[in-house]
Write a protein that holds these residues in place. Structure first.
Motif, short mmCIF file in Angstrom:
data_model
loop_
_atom_site.label_atom_id
_atom_site.label_comp_id
_atom_site.label_asym_id
_atom_site.label_seq_id
_atom_site.Cartn_x
_atom_site.Cartn_y
_atom_site.Cartn_z
N ILE A 224 0.80 -1.29 -0.23
CA ILE A 224 0.20 0.06 -0.22
C ILE A 224 0.78 1.22 -0.02
O ILE A 224 1.72 1.65 0.94
N PRO A 225 0.84 1.95 -1.06
CA PRO A 225 1.63 3.45 -1.10
C PRO A 225 1.06 4.24 -0.21
O PRO A 225 -0.14 4.18 0.35
N LEU A 230 1.08 1.46 10.75
CA LEU A 230 -0.15 1.40 11.14
C LEU A 230 -1.25 1.71 9.93
O LEU A 230 -1.98 2.54 9.96
N ALA A 231 -0.91 0.74 8.96
CA ALA A 231 -1.92 0.92 7.70
C ALA A 231 -3.29 1.09 7.79
O ALA A 231 -4.18 1.82 7.19
N GLU A 237 -9.04 2.53 3.61
CA GLU A 237 -9.82 2.23 2.43
C GLU A 237 -9.15 0.93 1.58
O GLU A 237 -9.63 0.14 1.23
N ALA A 238 -7.76 1.18 1.55
CA ALA A 238 -7.00 0.38 0.79
C ALA A 238 -6.97 -0.97 1.41
O ALA A 238 -7.17 -2.09 0.93
N VAL A 239 -6.82 -0.76 3.10
CA VAL A 239 -6.81 -2.18 3.68
C VAL A 239 -8.10 -2.89 3.63
O VAL A 239 -8.07 -3.95 3.40
N ARG A 244 -11.34 -7.36 2.13
CA ARG A 244 -12.82 -7.70 1.61
C ARG A 244 -12.56 -8.70 0.44
O ARG A 244 -13.04 -9.89 0.20
N ASN A 245 -11.48 -8.38 -0.36
CA ASN A 245 -11.23 -9.24 -1.72
C ASN A 245 -10.72 -10.79 -0.95
O ASN A 245 -11.03 -11.94 -1.47
#
Length: 373
Positions: A224-225, A230-231, A237-239, A244-245
């Motif tokens: 994740i760019p 602590l992403a 949103e990216a996490v 979900r996928n």
């Protein structure tokens, strides 16, 4: 038995998903992700000992990641959860790896976020544990933003959690990180595994997640760019999209349900009309409406069809109503039950709306009868 402090969200009948925190944080780390995940999951997020609301005496000096994993299993047992999906950040991710290696029967899938199969050896953690036992956490909390986030970003609530954690429990967690090295067990992990790396993470750089992805069979790695350690707090949103996928099958799972309810012919027509302009909308329908809402087992598909018919009549969406009359038949409703549902709409949605709805349904049912003749 004293349990880890935790928060449960989502339908009790939904598939369970446990979320583990990073050292120095509470379950507030998941505040921007857990509510969305709880749409389709029974989400349980927990606090480390001495962090948030968890008692400090659940852990002691010389603790291991295995000890923390045992506390997580005790929590799951207390909730009646035999098997669950799991996602964890940093130390919480190490707990997930331990569970996958030593208790694979308890996990349905795993996501390891900004973590490692080892944490750069024991010495840094031994030194940090000693510092915290001598001086407490106030000074260390001052550098939390630099260790956790990209420049200019912060989450004050998490920094406060760091400052207010119990020093002895925090130090014991450092002991666990010092002793942790699971590299020799990675190849034996068979749980579906996702690795999420923050591209700007100085604590567990992408190379640490890549090492796990290369060793665990069929694992997937997402970088994740603009995310540091602590992403889930910095790039929720990216996490969320990645989780979900991984846990839900994303649009693929939704597409399967969509075909079961609406039929291959309808879905094939919709797909054939898809353009680059509408592609994201079609993905949204498959992933959200069909992959999350229609798969929630709280309501049966028969019940969902009844609700959908009523809602479509109320808003005058008669073209959509025709599609869902056919879907209602696939979901087991009889023509008489469909008629009774539409009669109910005459009372609460108005006679003109019900009149149009009966005309639409009669046409669809007649076509169906002709096809069966």
């Amino acid at each position: 038995m004293t349990l880890l402090n935790h928060r449960t969200e989502g339908p009790a009948t939904a598939p369970p998903l446990l979320l583990g925190p990073s050292l120095g944080t509470s379950y507030a780390l998941w505040d921007k992700v857990a509510p969305e995940l709880s749409i389709g999951h029974r989400v349980v997020r927990w606090d480390l000992p001495g962090h948030g609301g968890s008692p400090a005496d659940l852990i002691a000096a010389g603790a291991t990641v295995g000890d923390l994993a045992a506390l997580v299993l005790a929590l799951a047992d207390s909730l009646g959860v035999a098997r669950f999906a799991y996602a964890g950040v940093s130390l919480g991710g190490a707990v997930g790896l331990h569970l996958a290696a030593h208790h694979p029967d308890r996990l349905s899938s795993l996501a390891v976020i900004c973590s490692s199969a080892h944490f750069n050896g024991s010495r840094p953690w031994e030194e940090r544990a000693g510092l915290v036992r001598r001086e407490g956490l106030a000074k260390l909390a001052e550098s939390a933003d630099d260790r956790w986030f990209t420049p200019g970003f912060t989450v004050p609530e998490l920094v406060r959690d760091h400052r207010e954690a119990d020093p002895e429990a925090y130090a014991a967690c450092c002991d666990a990180l010092a002793a942790f090295d699971l590299r020799d067990r990675l190849a034996g992990i068979r749980v579906p595994t996702l690795l999420i790396a923050g591209r700007d993470d100085p604590a567990t750089p992408p190379a640490h997640l890549r090492e796990i992805a290369d060793a665990v069979p069929d694992a997937t790695l997402v970088e994740i760019p603009g995310a540091s350690h602590l992403a889930p707090a910095e790039r929720p949103e990216a996490v969320l999209t990645a989780l979900r996928n991984h846990f839900d099958g994303g649009a693929e799972r939704g597409m399967a349900v969509r075909r079961e309810v609406l039929g291959d012919a309808h879905v094939d027509r919709a797909q054939s009309r898809q353009t680059p302009f509408t592609a994201r909308f079609q993905d949204f329908i498959s992933r959200y409406a069909w992959g999350e809402i229609w798969t929630d087992e709280t309501l049966s598909r028969r019940e969902r069809s009844l609700i959908t018919l009523t809602a479509l009549v109320a808003h005058g969406h008669y073209e959509e109503l025709a599609m869902h009359v056919r879907a209602a038949r696939r979901n087991g409703l009889t023509p008489d039950e469909i008629g009774a549902a539409l009669l109910q709409t005459a009372v609460y949605c108005g006679v003109p709306a019900a009149n149009s709805a009966f005309a639409t349904a009669q046409r669809v049912l007649a076509e169906e009868a002709g096809e069966d003749a």
